[in-house]
Scaffold this active site. Structure first.
Site, PDB file in Angstrom:
ATOM      1  CB  CYS A  55      -1.087   0.489   5.208  1.00 54.93           C
ATOM      2  SG  CYS A  55       0.519  -0.269   4.844  1.00 54.93           S
ATOM      3  CB  CYS A  97      -0.826  -2.873   9.032  1.00 52.35           C
ATOM      4  SG  CYS A  97       0.331  -1.675   8.307  1.00 52.35           S
ATOM      5  CD  GLU A 117      -1.310  -2.201   2.306  1.00 49.87           C
ATOM      6  OE1 GLU A 117      -0.178  -2.694   2.062  1.00 49.87           O
ATOM      7  OE2 GLU A 117      -2.015  -2.560   3.258  1.00 49.87           O
TER       8      GLU A 117
END
Length: 159
Positions: free
Chosen positions: A93, A90, A62
């Site tokens: 990101c 996560c 990402e």
């Protein structure tokens, strides 16, 4: 990458591109996560996990896709873009996605260990934040989960 597509292209098509990028990650010994960033039907960036190869803990698929698209557009704000990613983002990101003003995230497999779109925490639903990204999970989830399971099974068998 100069791929222009029509509105008839589905989320599954873009996710298939992300799954292909994730396969590239696995081939390089990285956790198989891929991302595709799209604006108005145009693919702005395709990336896969590279923290091992780049010696960079922030080199998630990402993050690399966001950086490439921002460079391409000449703006850190990626208004109107959709990010397709094979694994639930996560917290790192998710924060970058929110700061870049991504309009929509479509992810495949949920991440029960670090998922920040509802599996562990949900940064995207915080009303205190000044930007809100629409998030959809489950697109091609079984394919992404199988890719991840196969990767880790192979790693365990080598150990």
């Amino acid at each position: 990458m100069n791929i222009k597509v029509t509105d008839s292209i589905s989320d599954q098509t873009f996710m298939a591109m992300a799954l292909a990028a994730a396969a590239d990650a696995a081939s390089a010994g990285e956790v198989p996560v891929g991302a595709v960033l799209v604006k108005e039907g145009e693919v702005l960036a395709v990336a896969h996990n590279q923290p091992i190869g780049l010696h960079d803990p922030s080199a998630h698929a990402e993050m690399l896709a966001l950086r490439a698209a921002a460079t391409r557009l000449g703006n850190y704000r990626l208004d109107g873009c959709t990010l397709y990613v094979t694994l639930e983002p996560c917290p790192m990101c998710a924060g970058a996605i929110l700061h870049s003003r991504i309009a929509r995230v479509v992810y495949a497999a949920a991440d029960a260990k670090t998922g920040a779109a509802g599996s562990v925490v949900n940064l995207f639903t915080s009303r205190q934040l000044n930007h809100h990204t629409h998030v959809e999970g489950g697109c091609c989830a079984s394919e992404a989960a199988a890719q991840l399971s196969d990767f880790f099974a192979q790693r365990r068998s080598k150990a």
